[in-house]
Design a protein around this motif. Structure first.
Motif, PDB file in Angstrom:
ATOM      1  N   PHE A  77       0.495  -1.277   0.086  1.00 61.16           N
ATOM      2  CA  PHE A  77       0.018  -0.022  -0.138  1.00 61.16           C
ATOM      3  C   PHE A  77       1.059   1.254   0.002  1.00 61.16           C
ATOM      4  O   PHE A  77       1.965   1.267   0.499  1.00 61.16           O
ATOM      5  CB  PHE A  77      -0.887  -0.040   1.243  1.00 61.16           C
ATOM      6  CG  PHE A  77      -1.868  -0.785   1.155  1.00 61.16           C
ATOM      7  CD1 PHE A  77      -2.721  -1.427  -0.020  1.00 61.16           C
ATOM      8  CD2 PHE A  77      -2.356  -1.653   2.373  1.00 61.16           C
ATOM      9  CE1 PHE A  77      -3.554  -2.382   0.069  1.00 61.16           C
ATOM     10  CE2 PHE A  77      -3.489  -2.485   2.357  1.00 61.16           C
ATOM     11  CZ  PHE A  77      -4.105  -3.075   1.172  1.00 61.16           C
ATOM     12  N   PRO A  78       0.440   2.311  -0.437  1.00 60.69           N
ATOM     13  CA  PRO A  78       0.916   3.512  -0.717  1.00 60.69           C
ATOM     14  C   PRO A  78       1.492   3.886   0.733  1.00 60.69           C
ATOM     15  O   PRO A  78       0.628   3.750   2.083  1.00 60.69           O
ATOM     16  CB  PRO A  78       0.026   4.685  -1.221  1.00 60.69           C
ATOM     17  CG  PRO A  78      -0.774   3.754  -1.670  1.00 60.69           C
ATOM     18  CD  PRO A  78      -0.992   2.489  -1.173  1.00 60.69           C
ATOM     19  N   GLU A  79       2.523   4.764   0.911  1.00 59.51           N
ATOM     20  CA  GLU A  79       3.047   5.010   2.298  1.00 59.51           C
ATOM     21  C   GLU A  79       2.243   6.360   2.519  1.00 59.51           C
ATOM     22  O   GLU A  79       1.674   7.085   1.746  1.00 59.51           O
ATOM     23  CB  GLU A  79       4.301   5.380   2.499  1.00 59.51           C
ATOM     24  CG  GLU A  79       5.151   4.273   2.266  1.00 59.51           C
ATOM     25  CD  GLU A  79       6.787   4.262   2.305  1.00 59.51           C
ATOM     26  OE1 GLU A  79       7.192   5.665   2.432  1.00 59.51           O
ATOM     27  OE2 GLU A  79       7.620   3.730   2.273  1.00 59.51           O
ATOM     28  N   GLY A  80       2.103   6.862   3.990  1.00 59.37           N
ATOM     29  CA  GLY A  80       1.488   7.904   4.332  1.00 59.37           C
ATOM     30  C   GLY A  80       0.943   7.790   5.620  1.00 59.37           C
ATOM     31  O   GLY A  80       0.624   6.736   6.239  1.00 59.37           O
ATOM     32  N   LEU A  87      -6.918   6.217   3.118  1.00 61.99           N
ATOM     33  CA  LEU A  87      -7.766   5.429   2.707  1.00 61.99           C
ATOM     34  C   LEU A  87      -8.097   5.505   1.154  1.00 61.99           C
ATOM     35  O   LEU A  87      -8.236   4.664   0.354  1.00 61.99           O
ATOM     36  CB  LEU A  87      -9.002   5.414   3.442  1.00 61.99           C
ATOM     37  CG  LEU A  87     -10.383   4.850   2.970  1.00 61.99           C
ATOM     38  CD1 LEU A  87      -9.900   3.212   2.805  1.00 61.99           C
ATOM     39  CD2 LEU A  87     -11.565   4.816   3.994  1.00 61.99           C
ATOM     40  N   VAL A  88      -8.367   6.790   0.770  1.00 59.66           N
ATOM     41  CA  VAL A  88      -8.602   7.421  -0.617  1.00 59.66           C
ATOM     42  C   VAL A  88      -7.284   6.779  -1.305  1.00 59.66           C
ATOM     43  O   VAL A  88      -7.481   6.100  -2.510  1.00 59.66           O
ATOM     44  CB  VAL A  88      -8.552   8.964  -0.818  1.00 59.66           C
ATOM     45  CG1 VAL A  88      -8.587   9.388  -2.239  1.00 59.66           C
ATOM     46  CG2 VAL A  88      -9.725   9.355  -0.055  1.00 59.66           C
ATOM     47  N   ASP A  89      -6.169   6.956  -0.914  1.00 55.03           N
ATOM     48  CA  ASP A  89      -4.908   6.423  -1.560  1.00 55.03           C
ATOM     49  C   ASP A  89      -4.931   4.937  -1.960  1.00 55.03           C
ATOM     50  O   ASP A  89      -4.478   4.370  -2.785  1.00 55.03           O
ATOM     51  CB  ASP A  89      -3.582   6.829  -0.702  1.00 55.03           C
ATOM     52  CG  ASP A  89      -3.258   8.190  -0.996  1.00 55.03           C
ATOM     53  OD1 ASP A  89      -3.829   8.852  -1.813  1.00 55.03           O
ATOM     54  OD2 ASP A  89      -2.486   8.691  -0.619  1.00 55.03           O
ATOM     55  N   LEU A 206      -3.391   9.506  -6.969  1.00 55.85           N
ATOM     56  CA  LEU A 206      -2.056   9.052  -6.248  1.00 55.85           C
ATOM     57  C   LEU A 206      -0.678   9.822  -6.414  1.00 55.85           C
ATOM     58  O   LEU A 206      -0.653  10.203  -7.920  1.00 55.85           O
ATOM     59  CB  LEU A 206      -1.698   7.715  -6.843  1.00 55.85           C
ATOM     60  CG  LEU A 206      -2.699   6.418  -6.083  1.00 55.85           C
ATOM     61  CD1 LEU A 206      -2.225   5.097  -6.766  1.00 55.85           C
ATOM     62  CD2 LEU A 206      -2.554   6.329  -4.572  1.00 55.85           C
ATOM     63  N   ARG A 207      -0.007  10.083  -5.541  1.00 55.41           N
ATOM     64  CA  ARG A 207       1.442  10.620  -5.820  1.00 55.41           C
ATOM     65  C   ARG A 207       2.082   9.726  -6.587  1.00 55.41           C
ATOM     66  O   ARG A 207       2.067   8.654  -6.299  1.00 55.41           O
ATOM     67  CB  ARG A 207       1.851  10.912  -4.483  1.00 55.41           C
ATOM     68  CG  ARG A 207       1.294  11.907  -3.612  1.00 55.41           C
ATOM     69  CD  ARG A 207       2.153  12.317  -2.330  1.00 55.41           C
ATOM     70  NE  ARG A 207       1.560  13.352  -1.700  1.00 55.41           N
ATOM     71  CZ  ARG A 207       1.399  14.558  -1.462  1.00 55.41           C
ATOM     72  NH1 ARG A 207       2.080  15.096  -2.697  1.00 55.41           N
ATOM     73  NH2 ARG A 207       0.794  15.235  -0.762  1.00 55.41           N
ATOM     74  N   PRO A 208       2.996  10.294  -7.558  1.00 56.34           N
ATOM     75  CA  PRO A 208       3.848   9.255  -8.195  1.00 56.34           C
ATOM     76  C   PRO A 208       4.939   8.754  -7.421  1.00 56.34           C
ATOM     77  O   PRO A 208       5.251   9.235  -6.245  1.00 56.34           O
ATOM     78  CB  PRO A 208       4.518  10.294  -9.462  1.00 56.34           C
ATOM     79  CG  PRO A 208       4.421  11.586  -8.852  1.00 56.34           C
ATOM     80  CD  PRO A 208       3.291  11.641  -7.661  1.00 56.34           C
ATOM     81  N   SER A 209       5.478   7.541  -7.562  1.00 58.24           N
ATOM     82  CA  SER A 209       6.400   6.741  -6.730  1.00 58.24           C
ATOM     83  C   SER A 209       7.454   6.134  -7.485  1.00 58.24           C
ATOM     84  O   SER A 209       7.267   6.123  -8.572  1.00 58.24           O
ATOM     85  CB  SER A 209       5.559   5.461  -5.850  1.00 58.24           C
ATOM     86  OG  SER A 209       5.084   4.949  -6.626  1.00 58.24           O
ATOM     87  N   ARG A 213      10.384   8.354 -10.523  1.00 55.43           N
ATOM     88  CA  ARG A 213       9.650   9.227 -10.343  1.00 55.43           C
ATOM     89  C   ARG A 213       9.295  10.099  -8.983  1.00 55.43           C
ATOM     90  O   ARG A 213       8.598   9.476  -8.171  1.00 55.43           O
ATOM     91  CB  ARG A 213       8.053   8.467 -10.890  1.00 55.43           C
ATOM     92  CG  ARG A 213       8.166   7.915 -12.047  1.00 55.43           C
ATOM     93  CD  ARG A 213       6.874   6.915 -12.228  1.00 55.43           C
ATOM     94  NE  ARG A 213       5.713   7.682 -12.101  1.00 55.43           N
ATOM     95  CZ  ARG A 213       4.660   7.142 -12.044  1.00 55.43           C
ATOM     96  NH1 ARG A 213       4.353   5.994 -11.968  1.00 55.43           N
ATOM     97  NH2 ARG A 213       3.336   7.776 -11.872  1.00 55.43           N
ATOM     98  N   PRO A 214      10.081  10.831  -8.571  1.00 56.10           N
ATOM     99  CA  PRO A 214      10.125  11.360  -7.205  1.00 56.10           C
ATOM    100  C   PRO A 214       8.893  12.011  -6.987  1.00 56.10           C
ATOM    101  O   PRO A 214       8.179  12.568  -7.720  1.00 56.10           O
ATOM    102  CB  PRO A 214      11.289  12.605  -7.312  1.00 56.10           C
ATOM    103  CG  PRO A 214      11.351  12.718  -8.786  1.00 56.10           C
ATOM    104  CD  PRO A 214      11.140  11.500  -9.482  1.00 56.10           C
ATOM    105  N   ALA A 215       8.219  11.912  -5.582  1.00 58.29           N
ATOM    106  CA  ALA A 215       7.072  12.514  -5.153  1.00 58.29           C
ATOM    107  C   ALA A 215       7.104  13.967  -5.106  1.00 58.29           C
ATOM    108  O   ALA A 215       8.308  14.473  -4.937  1.00 58.29           O
ATOM    109  CB  ALA A 215       6.471  11.975  -4.041  1.00 58.29           C
ATOM    110  N   GLU A 216       6.149  14.541  -5.546  1.00 63.33           N
ATOM    111  CA  GLU A 216       6.093  16.048  -5.789  1.00 63.33           C
ATOM    112  C   GLU A 216       4.780  16.504  -4.980  1.00 63.33           C
ATOM    113  O   GLU A 216       3.824  15.555  -5.179  1.00 63.33           O
ATOM    114  CB  GLU A 216       6.186  16.593  -7.307  1.00 63.33           C
ATOM    115  CG  GLU A 216       7.621  16.282  -7.787  1.00 63.33           C
ATOM    116  CD  GLU A 216       7.549  16.989  -9.179  1.00 63.33           C
ATOM    117  OE1 GLU A 216       6.475  17.312  -9.634  1.00 63.33           O
ATOM    118  OE2 GLU A 216       8.554  16.602  -9.848  1.00 63.33           O
TER     119      GLU A 216
END
Length: 224
Positions: A77-80, A87-89, A206-209, A213-216
């Motif tokens: 799962f995405p970090e955060g 939950l949305v992510d 979703l944020r790029p990962s 693809r660095p997150a911005e």
């Protein structure tokens, strides 16, 4: 070789063989469904003998059940920070995974087709209800939900709605538009469940990962 290493070698091979069978079964069930899949197809895909197959799984039905309940295995799962954005992510991540992840795709397909192998079992759905409800509890503790929201009921509604959206998307576009469908689901649902301040801060992409693809920082998507 020590006795301990001799004991571990067969155990490791057994674990690897079982994993290979489950992966192959997921690919075959994803492609052909329960009715179109066969033990012989799965054995060939996994490159195992009949003895190796039946040592781990006694029937196609048993194998299908293992794939169905293990549909979330291996997902990252995405970090955060836990809460409503997370939950949305998670739901957007699942939408993307359903476009190409055979283990998840097969598990979801088998949950729908389980009547074909004599089951009426909601364990896979309940696992997602539990996963979603956990994030909703964090959201509650952070003051992100409106006072009258029941986290268990909302988790059930989310799982039900996600299931329907992915089935519709599969039928219409082969899930090509599923992330957009899930974003639309949230766009209409959030005004009923999230506080105004929370809605203003949420993004529905979703944020790029990944290293390339660095997150911005992303601009929040306007909701309502």
């Amino acid at each position: 070789m020590s006795d301990r290493k001799r004991q571990r070698a067969p155990q490791l091979r057994a674990v690897q063989t079982r994993a290979a069978i489950l992966r192959a079964a997921a690919e075959v069930f994803d492609e052909f469904g329960f009715s179109g899949a066969s033990i012989s197809k799965i054995m060939k895909r996994a490159d195992v003998t009949q003895g190796g197959m039946y040592f781990h799984f006694g029937s196609k039905e048993e194998l299908a059940y293992a794939v169905m309940v293990g549909q979330g295995d291996g997902l990252e799962f995405p970090e955060g920070e836990d809460g409503l954005q997370h939950l949305v992510d998670i739901t957007l991540y699942l939408a993307e995974q359903l476009q190409h992840n055979p283990v998840l795709r097969a598990g979801v397909r088998l949950a729908v087709e389980q009547g074909e192998f004599g089951l009426r079992d909601d364990v896979a759905y309940q696992a997602w209800v539990l996963e979603f409800r956990q994030q909703l509890r964090f959201a509650r503790s952070k003051g992100e939900l409106q006072p009258d929201v029941d986290d268990h009921e909302l988790a059930w509604v989310l799982v039900s709605s996600f299931t329907g959206a992915q089935l519709f998307s599969q039928a219409s576009t082969g899930r090509a538009d599923l992330p957009q469908r899930i974003a639309s689901l949230w766009r209409y649902l959030l005004p009923a469940v999230a506080t105004e301040d929370t809605r203003a801060s949420l993004r529905l992409t979703l944020r790029p990962s990944g290293p390339s693809r660095p997150a911005e920082p992303a601009e929040p998507e306007q909701l309502v």
